[in-house]
Design a protein around this motif. Structure first.
Motif, PDB file in Angstrom:
ATOM      1  N   TYR A  92       0.849  -1.198   0.000  1.00  0.00           N
ATOM      2  CA  TYR A  92       0.000   0.000   0.000  1.00  0.00           C
ATOM      3  C   TYR A  92       0.886   1.250   0.000  1.00  0.00           C
ATOM      4  CZ  TYR A  92      -3.879  -3.114   1.064  1.00  0.00           C
ATOM      5  OH  TYR A  92      -4.821  -4.107   1.004  1.00  0.00           O
ATOM      6  N   LEU A  93       0.544   2.173  -0.874  1.00  0.00           N
ATOM      7  CA  LEU A  93       1.365   3.367  -1.089  1.00  0.00           C
ATOM      8  C   LEU A  93       0.716   4.592  -0.442  1.00  0.00           C
ATOM      9  CD1 LEU A  93       2.050   2.720  -4.875  1.00  0.00           C
ATOM     10  CD2 LEU A  93       3.530   2.099  -2.951  1.00  0.00           C
ATOM     11  N   GLU A  94       1.543   5.547  -0.068  1.00  0.00           N
ATOM     12  CA  GLU A  94       1.058   6.815   0.474  1.00  0.00           C
ATOM     13  C   GLU A  94       0.365   7.611  -0.629  1.00  0.00           C
ATOM     14  OE1 GLU A  94       1.115   7.869   3.482  1.00  0.00           O
ATOM     15  OE2 GLU A  94       2.653   6.705   4.543  1.00  0.00           O
ATOM     16  N   ASP A  95      -0.614   8.418  -0.213  1.00  0.00           N
ATOM     17  CA  ASP A  95      -1.309   9.251  -1.199  1.00  0.00           C
ATOM     18  C   ASP A  95      -0.371  10.266  -1.832  1.00  0.00           C
ATOM     19  OD1 ASP A  95      -3.685   7.950  -0.765  1.00  0.00           O
ATOM     20  OD2 ASP A  95      -4.364   9.334   0.793  1.00  0.00           O
ATOM     21  N   SER A  96       0.670  10.595  -1.109  1.00  0.00           N
ATOM     22  CA  SER A  96       1.624  11.594  -1.613  1.00  0.00           C
ATOM     23  C   SER A  96       2.683  11.007  -2.539  1.00  0.00           C
ATOM     24  CB  SER A  96       2.314  12.292  -0.428  1.00  0.00           C
ATOM     25  OG  SER A  96       3.006  11.340   0.369  1.00  0.00           O
ATOM     26  N   SER A  97       2.627   9.698  -2.757  1.00  0.00           N
ATOM     27  CA  SER A  97       3.647   9.061  -3.603  1.00  0.00           C
ATOM     28  C   SER A  97       3.511   9.521  -5.042  1.00  0.00           C
ATOM     29  CB  SER A  97       3.523   7.536  -3.535  1.00  0.00           C
ATOM     30  OG  SER A  97       2.233   7.140  -3.951  1.00  0.00           O
ATOM     31  N   LYS A 103       6.603   3.800 -10.393  1.00  0.00           N
ATOM     32  CA  LYS A 103       7.164   3.070 -11.537  1.00  0.00           C
ATOM     33  C   LYS A 103       8.565   2.546 -11.229  1.00  0.00           C
ATOM     34  CE  LYS A 103       4.482   5.467 -15.088  1.00  0.00           C
ATOM     35  NZ  LYS A 103       4.511   6.359 -16.278  1.00  0.00           N
ATOM     36  N   GLN A 104       9.317   3.320 -10.501  1.00  0.00           N
ATOM     37  CA  GLN A 104      10.663   2.885 -10.118  1.00  0.00           C
ATOM     38  C   GLN A 104      10.601   1.671  -9.181  1.00  0.00           C
ATOM     39  OE1 GLN A 104      12.968   5.975  -8.295  1.00  0.00           O
ATOM     40  NE2 GLN A 104      14.883   4.807  -8.352  1.00  0.00           N
ATOM     41  N   SER A 169       9.125  -7.796   3.097  1.00  0.00           N
ATOM     42  CA  SER A 169       8.278  -6.709   3.609  1.00  0.00           C
ATOM     43  C   SER A 169       9.111  -5.675   4.360  1.00  0.00           C
ATOM     44  CB  SER A 169       7.194  -7.284   4.526  1.00  0.00           C
ATOM     45  OG  SER A 169       6.376  -8.201   3.830  1.00  0.00           O
ATOM     46  N   GLU A 170      10.039  -6.130   5.187  1.00  0.00           N
ATOM     47  CA  GLU A 170      10.868  -5.208   5.969  1.00  0.00           C
ATOM     48  C   GLU A 170      11.731  -4.327   5.070  1.00  0.00           C
ATOM     49  OE1 GLU A 170      13.105  -7.466   8.732  1.00  0.00           O
ATOM     50  OE2 GLU A 170      11.350  -8.132   9.881  1.00  0.00           O
ATOM     51  N   SER A 171      12.322  -4.925   4.050  1.00  0.00           N
ATOM     52  CA  SER A 171      13.181  -4.144   3.150  1.00  0.00           C
ATOM     53  C   SER A 171      12.375  -3.148   2.320  1.00  0.00           C
ATOM     54  CB  SER A 171      13.963  -5.078   2.217  1.00  0.00           C
ATOM     55  OG  SER A 171      13.074  -5.817   1.402  1.00  0.00           O
ATOM     56  N   THR A 172      11.144  -3.502   1.941  1.00  0.00           N
ATOM     57  CA  THR A 172      10.318  -2.605   1.130  1.00  0.00           C
ATOM     58  C   THR A 172       9.731  -1.477   1.977  1.00  0.00           C
ATOM     59  OG1 THR A 172       9.733  -4.528  -0.241  1.00  0.00           O
ATOM     60  CG2 THR A 172       8.426  -2.545  -0.551  1.00  0.00           C
ATOM     61  N   LEU A 173       9.412  -1.754   3.236  1.00  0.00           N
ATOM     62  CA  LEU A 173       8.833  -0.732   4.127  1.00  0.00           C
ATOM     63  C   LEU A 173       9.804   0.415   4.427  1.00  0.00           C
ATOM     64  CD1 LEU A 173       6.765  -2.828   6.700  1.00  0.00           C
ATOM     65  CD2 LEU A 173       5.905  -0.991   5.223  1.00  0.00           C
ATOM     66  N   LYS A 174      11.071   0.214   4.139  1.00  0.00           N
ATOM     67  CA  LYS A 174      12.058   1.274   4.395  1.00  0.00           C
ATOM     68  C   LYS A 174      11.881   2.456   3.458  1.00  0.00           C
ATOM     69  CE  LYS A 174      15.570  -1.896   6.203  1.00  0.00           C
ATOM     70  NZ  LYS A 174      16.917  -2.472   5.989  1.00  0.00           N
ATOM     71  N   LYS A 175      11.149   2.240   2.363  1.00  0.00           N
ATOM     72  CA  LYS A 175      10.913   3.345   1.426  1.00  0.00           C
ATOM     73  C   LYS A 175       9.860   4.273   2.036  1.00  0.00           C
ATOM     74  CE  LYS A 175      12.057   0.441  -2.546  1.00  0.00           C
ATOM     75  NZ  LYS A 175      13.376   1.048  -2.762  1.00  0.00           N
ATOM     76  N   ASN A 176      10.090   5.565   1.965  1.00  0.00           N
ATOM     77  CA  ASN A 176       9.244   6.522   2.675  1.00  0.00           C
ATOM     78  C   ASN A 176       7.857   6.694   2.055  1.00  0.00           C
ATOM     79  OD1 ASN A 176      10.004   7.814   0.371  1.00  0.00           O
ATOM     80  ND2 ASN A 176      11.060   9.526   1.369  1.00  0.00           N
ATOM     81  N   PHE A 177       7.647   6.269   0.799  1.00  0.00           N
ATOM     82  CA  PHE A 177       6.336   6.406   0.181  1.00  0.00           C
ATOM     83  C   PHE A 177       5.489   5.128   0.311  1.00  0.00           C
ATOM     84  CE2 PHE A 177       9.415   5.131  -3.014  1.00  0.00           C
ATOM     85  CZ  PHE A 177       8.804   4.063  -3.648  1.00  0.00           C
TER      86      PHE A 177
END
Length: 327
Positions: A92-97, A103-104, A169-177
């Protein structure tokens, strides 16, 4: 021109006694003997053909069932992998993403070793799906769309474990968006435990069924050899060696084993074709080398069991004494 049948006998004019015609009685005896011998040979021939047919049929049926079990064993992993790859990891992505960031992220996931495919689901598409699913528009009550943009990730089967999913999941959650990551943990744990348990039972059943197959084919061939036990002993009594006596029986059984194996392979091919047509997602016939190896194994197994059973069956009757053949 009619053939005059000789009289059965005549009365001796000197002694007054009846004297039979020996030639006529010898002719009648020979004719009856020939008729009885011909009937016996036909009866024996019918029994022999019936015996061969039962041996071929038993070999074909047993190898057919054994081959189907082999197909199940070989394709158990592909079937379980197909189910595992249906598990979805939802990001799930932030609305501000931003679109560039989304795409990246999709491209970076596509280049990893553990991802099979990714699908971007916009919040509008998710709202349309829920409306279609529940039959009413919940946006009218809420006044806005509370759903999130998301990326659905299908992982490769080897990576569908709780430990690896948590690590991803842990590695992907590190992205701020990225706001959250979810997957069905209970389903993954249950699926992996059931696959291990099922694989163990398939191996056990395969071993038991192989033993039963050998015993059934062995019994059929032994019965066929049993009907020839007196012929075996007669050849042995006139000086024939054991190897000479066994040879025709072994070659005949090998031919019957080849016929039975080919019938079993034909049946397996038909079943495999229709199962693949009904469930194309399992891709049962994609690995043609493995299927060819299974067919070759069934063919060789039919020959090997036929040879082994005939060898020991004839050996048993060769070692028996004459009076023991009646028991």
């Amino acid at each position: 021109m009619f053939h005059e049948t000789p009289p059965l006998g005549a009365i001796n004019l000197f002694s007054g006694k009846y004297q039979p015609n020996k030639q006529v009685f010898l002719y009648i005896y020979n004719r009856k003997t020939f008729t009885m011998s011909s009937s016996f040979e036909k009866h024996q021939k019918r029994r022999l053909i019936s015996s061969y047919f039962s041996v071929v049929l038993s070999i074909a049926l047993v190898l057919f069932l054994l081959g189907l079990l082999g197909l199940l064993v070989l394709n158990a992993k592909s079937v379980s992998d197909n189910f595992k790859e249906q598990v979805i990891l939802t990001i799930y992505l932030e609305d501000s993403s931003k679109d560039v960031e989304i795409k990246q992220l999709e491209k970076s996931l596509a280049f990893t070793d553990y991802v099979k495919q990714t699908t971007f689901i916009s919040k509008e598409s998710a709202a349309d799906f829920m409306k279609l699913q529940y039959g009413e528009d919940f946006l009218d009550d809420v006044g806005y769309n509370p759903l999130k943009n998301s990326i659905e990730v299908n992982l490769k089967a080897d990576y569908v474990t709780a430990r690896r999913l948590d690590s991803i999941s842990e590695s992907t959650l590190k992205k701020n968006f990225v706001e959250d990551i979810q997957y069905d943990k209970d389903l993954v744990s249950l699926m992996n435990s059931n696959v291990k348990r099922l694989s163990l039972w398939i191996l056990i059943i395969s071993g038991i069924f192989t033993a039963i197959a050998v015993l059934l084919i062995n019994s059929s061939i032994r019965l066929a050899v049993y009907s020839k036990r007196f012929s075996i002993k007669t050849m042995q009594m006139v000086g024939a060696t054991k190897k000479f006596i066994r040879r025709p029986f072994i070659w005949r059984s090998i031919r019957l084993g080849i016929i039975g194996s080919l019938m079993a392979i034909a049946g397996m091919g038909v079943v495999l074709y229709y199962v693949d047509k009904s469930f194309p997602e399992f891709e049962l016939i994609q690995n043609q080398l493995t299927i060819g190896a299974l067919f070759a194994s069934v063919f060789l197994l039919g020959i090997l069991i036929s040879w082994w059973s005939t060898f020991f069956a004839t050996q048993r009757f060769l070692n028996l004494k004459t009076d023991q053949l009646y028991y």
